[in-house]
Scaffold this motif. Sequence first.
Motif, PDB file in Angstrom:
ATOM      1  N   GLU A   1       0.771  -1.082   0.011  1.00  0.00           N
ATOM      2  CA  GLU A   1       0.124   0.090  -0.063  1.00  0.00           C
ATOM      3  C   GLU A   1       0.756   1.382  -0.018  1.00  0.00           C
ATOM      4  OE1 GLU A   1      -3.540   2.132   2.754  1.00  0.00           O
ATOM      5  OE2 GLU A   1      -2.567   0.123   3.317  1.00  0.00           O
ATOM      6  N   ILE A   2       1.981   1.292   0.808  1.00  0.00           N
ATOM      7  CA  ILE A   2       3.013   2.393   0.853  1.00  0.00           C
ATOM      8  C   ILE A   2       3.599   2.743  -0.610  1.00  0.00           C
ATOM      9  CG2 ILE A   2       5.066   3.141   2.013  1.00  0.00           C
ATOM     10  CD1 ILE A   2       4.293   1.761   4.357  1.00  0.00           C
ATOM     11  N   ILE A   3       4.049   1.439  -1.223  1.00  0.00           N
ATOM     12  CA  ILE A   3       4.726   1.614  -2.445  1.00  0.00           C
ATOM     13  C   ILE A   3       3.800   2.197  -3.622  1.00  0.00           C
ATOM     14  CG2 ILE A   3       5.685   0.104  -4.342  1.00  0.00           C
ATOM     15  CD1 ILE A   3       6.634  -1.960  -2.327  1.00  0.00           C
ATOM     16  N   GLN A   4       2.530   1.497  -3.475  1.00  0.00           N
ATOM     17  CA  GLN A   4       1.576   2.197  -4.524  1.00  0.00           C
ATOM     18  C   GLN A   4       1.129   3.723  -4.457  1.00  0.00           C
ATOM     19  OE1 GLN A   4       0.161   0.618  -7.177  1.00  0.00           O
ATOM     20  NE2 GLN A   4      -0.587   2.828  -7.570  1.00  0.00           N
ATOM     21  N   ALA A   5       1.070   4.131  -2.843  1.00  0.00           N
ATOM     22  CA  ALA A   5       1.059   5.363  -2.622  1.00  0.00           C
ATOM     23  C   ALA A   5       2.228   6.345  -3.123  1.00  0.00           C
ATOM     24  CB  ALA A   5       0.571   5.517  -1.135  1.00  0.00           C
ATOM     25  N   ALA A   6       3.294   5.801  -2.804  1.00  0.00           N
ATOM     26  CA  ALA A   6       4.481   6.502  -3.353  1.00  0.00           C
ATOM     27  C   ALA A   6       4.482   6.526  -4.846  1.00  0.00           C
ATOM     28  CB  ALA A   6       5.861   5.729  -3.070  1.00  0.00           C
ATOM     29  N   LYS A   7       4.035   5.690  -5.587  1.00  0.00           N
ATOM     30  CA  LYS A   7       4.157   5.793  -6.994  1.00  0.00           C
ATOM     31  C   LYS A   7       3.265   6.879  -7.344  1.00  0.00           C
ATOM     32  CE  LYS A   7       2.841   2.787 -10.999  1.00  0.00           C
ATOM     33  NZ  LYS A   7       2.346   1.683 -11.440  1.00  0.00           N
ATOM     34  N   ASN A   8       1.963   7.130  -6.717  1.00  0.00           N
ATOM     35  CA  ASN A   8       1.120   7.964  -6.862  1.00  0.00           C
ATOM     36  C   ASN A   8       1.564   9.402  -6.680  1.00  0.00           C
ATOM     37  OD1 ASN A   8      -0.741   6.123  -8.177  1.00  0.00           O
ATOM     38  ND2 ASN A   8      -1.756   5.855  -5.984  1.00  0.00           N
ATOM     39  N   VAL A   9       2.037   9.537  -5.588  1.00  0.00           N
ATOM     40  CA  VAL A   9       2.645  10.623  -5.187  1.00  0.00           C
ATOM     41  C   VAL A   9       3.926  11.308  -6.125  1.00  0.00           C
ATOM     42  CG1 VAL A   9       4.119  11.738  -3.514  1.00  0.00           C
ATOM     43  CG2 VAL A   9       2.182  10.383  -2.936  1.00  0.00           C
ATOM     44  N   PHE A  10       4.693  10.359  -6.283  1.00  0.00           N
ATOM     45  CA  PHE A  10       5.799  10.873  -7.327  1.00  0.00           C
ATOM     46  C   PHE A  10       5.415  11.069  -8.748  1.00  0.00           C
ATOM     47  CE2 PHE A  10       8.892   7.522  -4.681  1.00  0.00           C
ATOM     48  CZ  PHE A  10       8.880   8.500  -3.790  1.00  0.00           C
TER      49      PHE A  10
ATOM     50  N   GLU B   1       2.491  12.628  -9.334  1.00  0.00           N
ATOM     51  CA  GLU B   1       1.913  13.873  -9.321  1.00  0.00           C
ATOM     52  C   GLU B   1       2.908  14.835  -9.151  1.00  0.00           C
ATOM     53  OE1 GLU B   1      -1.046  13.582  -6.341  1.00  0.00           O
ATOM     54  OE2 GLU B   1      -2.241  11.893  -7.532  1.00  0.00           O
ATOM     55  N   ARG B   2       3.748  14.606  -8.113  1.00  0.00           N
ATOM     56  CA  ARG B   2       4.640  15.716  -7.935  1.00  0.00           C
ATOM     57  C   ARG B   2       6.215  15.616  -8.214  1.00  0.00           C
ATOM     58  NH1 ARG B   2       2.754  15.886  -1.400  1.00  0.00           N
ATOM     59  NH2 ARG B   2       0.553  15.371  -2.066  1.00  0.00           N
ATOM     60  N   GLY B   3       6.673  14.478  -9.049  1.00  0.00           N
ATOM     61  CA  GLY B   3       8.035  14.244  -9.350  1.00  0.00           C
ATOM     62  C   GLY B   3       8.513  13.661  -8.409  1.00  0.00           C
ATOM     63  N   PHE B   4       9.715  12.976  -8.690  1.00  0.00           N
ATOM     64  CA  PHE B   4      10.660  12.547  -7.755  1.00  0.00           C
ATOM     65  C   PHE B   4      11.315  13.266  -6.530  1.00  0.00           C
ATOM     66  CE2 PHE B   4      14.319   9.692  -6.600  1.00  0.00           C
ATOM     67  CZ  PHE B   4      13.580   8.636  -5.897  1.00  0.00           C
ATOM     68  N   GLU B   5      10.994  14.430  -6.699  1.00  0.00           N
ATOM     69  CA  GLU B   5      11.375  15.482  -5.590  1.00  0.00           C
ATOM     70  C   GLU B   5      10.599  15.396  -4.433  1.00  0.00           C
ATOM     71  OE1 GLU B   5      10.689  16.306  -8.814  1.00  0.00           O
ATOM     72  OE2 GLU B   5      12.642  16.724  -9.660  1.00  0.00           O
ATOM     73  N   ALA B   6       9.282  14.764  -4.605  1.00  0.00           N
ATOM     74  CA  ALA B   6       8.293  14.432  -3.361  1.00  0.00           C
ATOM     75  C   ALA B   6       9.225  13.536  -2.542  1.00  0.00           C
ATOM     76  CB  ALA B   6       7.411  13.790  -3.763  1.00  0.00           C
TER      77      ALA B   6
ATOM     78  N   GLU C   1       1.790  11.845   4.198  1.00  0.00           N
ATOM     79  CA  GLU C   1       0.473  12.552   4.361  1.00  0.00           C
ATOM     80  C   GLU C   1      -0.761  11.959   3.632  1.00  0.00           C
ATOM     81  OE1 GLU C   1       1.673  16.328   3.218  1.00  0.00           O
ATOM     82  OE2 GLU C   1       2.864  17.160   4.832  1.00  0.00           O
ATOM     83  N   VAL C   2      -0.181  11.443   2.449  1.00  0.00           N
ATOM     84  CA  VAL C   2      -1.188  10.904   1.651  1.00  0.00           C
ATOM     85  C   VAL C   2      -1.961   9.716   2.283  1.00  0.00           C
ATOM     86  CG1 VAL C   2      -1.480   9.511  -0.537  1.00  0.00           C
ATOM     87  CG2 VAL C   2      -0.603  11.704  -0.528  1.00  0.00           C
ATOM     88  N   LEU C   3      -0.920   9.040   2.976  1.00  0.00           N
ATOM     89  CA  LEU C   3      -1.607   7.622   3.788  1.00  0.00           C
ATOM     90  C   LEU C   3      -2.311   8.136   4.961  1.00  0.00           C
ATOM     91  CD1 LEU C   3       1.449   5.374   2.884  1.00  0.00           C
ATOM     92  CD2 LEU C   3      -0.825   4.979   2.368  1.00  0.00           C
TER      93      LEU C   3
ATOM     94  N   TYR D   1       9.582  13.029 -22.369  1.00  0.00           N
ATOM     95  CA  TYR D   1       8.262  12.505 -21.991  1.00  0.00           C
ATOM     96  C   TYR D   1       7.740  12.952 -20.875  1.00  0.00           C
ATOM     97  CZ  TYR D   1       3.984  10.076 -21.160  1.00  0.00           C
ATOM     98  OH  TYR D   1       2.338   9.853 -20.838  1.00  0.00           O
ATOM     99  N   ARG D   2       6.569  13.706 -20.805  1.00  0.00           N
ATOM    100  CA  ARG D   2       5.943  13.815 -19.326  1.00  0.00           C
ATOM    101  C   ARG D   2       4.464  13.509 -19.637  1.00  0.00           C
ATOM    102  NH1 ARG D   2      10.464  14.379 -18.507  1.00  0.00           N
ATOM    103  NH2 ARG D   2      11.837  15.961 -17.826  1.00  0.00           N
ATOM    104  N   PRO D   3       3.714  13.479 -18.556  1.00  0.00           N
ATOM    105  CA  PRO D   3       2.259  13.030 -18.705  1.00  0.00           C
ATOM    106  C   PRO D   3       1.579  13.843 -19.434  1.00  0.00           C
ATOM    107  CG  PRO D   3       3.048  12.457 -16.346  1.00  0.00           C
ATOM    108  CD  PRO D   3       4.240  13.178 -17.038  1.00  0.00           C
ATOM    109  N   THR D   4       2.136  15.323 -19.451  1.00  0.00           N
ATOM    110  CA  THR D   4       1.263  16.334 -20.017  1.00  0.00           C
ATOM    111  C   THR D   4       1.560  16.431 -21.430  1.00  0.00           C
ATOM    112  OG1 THR D   4       3.089  18.010 -19.315  1.00  0.00           O
ATOM    113  CG2 THR D   4       1.224  17.555 -17.926  1.00  0.00           C
ATOM    114  N   TYR D   5       2.652  15.423 -21.875  1.00  0.00           N
ATOM    115  CA  TYR D   5       3.025  15.489 -23.306  1.00  0.00           C
ATOM    116  C   TYR D   5       1.649  15.433 -24.008  1.00  0.00           C
ATOM    117  CZ  TYR D   5       5.939  15.128 -27.489  1.00  0.00           C
ATOM    118  OH  TYR D   5       6.372  15.406 -28.746  1.00  0.00           O
ATOM    119  N   PRO D   6       1.438  16.434 -25.189  1.00  0.00           N
ATOM    120  CA  PRO D   6       0.151  16.374 -26.025  1.00  0.00           C
ATOM    121  C   PRO D   6      -0.043  15.462 -26.856  1.00  0.00           C
ATOM    122  CG  PRO D   6       1.852  17.948 -26.969  1.00  0.00           C
ATOM    123  CD  PRO D   6       2.405  17.509 -25.607  1.00  0.00           C
ATOM    124  N   VAL D   7       0.759  14.297 -26.818  1.00  0.00           N
ATOM    125  CA  VAL D   7       0.593  13.271 -27.786  1.00  0.00           C
ATOM    126  C   VAL D   7       0.299  11.916 -27.053  1.00  0.00           C
ATOM    127  CG1 VAL D   7       1.264  11.683 -29.846  1.00  0.00           C
ATOM    128  CG2 VAL D   7       1.841  14.236 -29.938  1.00  0.00           C
ATOM    129  N   ALA D   8      -0.794  11.184 -27.279  1.00  0.00           N
ATOM    130  CA  ALA D   8      -1.237  10.060 -26.293  1.00  0.00           C
ATOM    131  C   ALA D   8       0.270   8.975 -26.701  1.00  0.00           C
ATOM    132  CB  ALA D   8      -2.296   9.524 -26.878  1.00  0.00           C
TER     133      ALA D   8
END
Length: 213
Positions: A27-36, A38-43, A50-52, A186-193
């Motif tokens: 559960e912690i690993i999955q939460a970390a995956k989502n946090v990273f 959303e916020r980058g590996f600087e999180a 906090e998320v947990l 590549y970033r999740p915001t890249y305009p091509v799917a």
Amino acid sequence: MGRSAIEARRRAALEEGNVGYLARRQEIIQAAKNVFRERGFEATLRDVAEVLGTDRASLYYYVGSKDELLQEIVREALARDIAAAKAVQKSKASTPDKIRELILSMVKSYSDNYPHMNVNTEDLRRYSHEKSDWAVEVITQTREYEAIVMSILNKGRTEKTLRRDLPVNVSALALFGMINWMHRWYRPTYPVAPEEIARTFAEIYLSGYAATE
């Protein structure tokens, strides 16, 4: 409790393999995956806590550091990539279609596992000079994946669906280079799917490598 005592408890818990403990760790690993993602590996670990809804100190019973979280996420991603490549390898599709599926799975892995695979790709050269268990494991997984791809390309040459006048090792490196360079742009915001990125890569690659009648 000192850090060394917590580390000893964590190692003991991992060796024991209690179902509840492992479930919480996952559960912690999955939460970390989502946090990273959303916020980058600087999180930080504090962000994950906090998320947990807990505090950072509580996480140390399950993971030793942010780097360990990254390693677990990458380990799982590489295992899925290898499984996907093996499925492609065993399929009855033509070699060009297998290459299309490989490219799609690689691009999707970058997309689904951002920014973890980006960080892993950037650090791969450093891993090759390390002797830690993690470094050995990630290099072994990478080599296994490369061997599967080489097998697919060699079969295409044998069946004459891929050009035989081009060195297969260089052709494989061209494929990996095209995909791995995604970590630079590549970033999740890249305009091509991701699917369209994969299709474009496949068309470019096979336009030069697929055999023609």
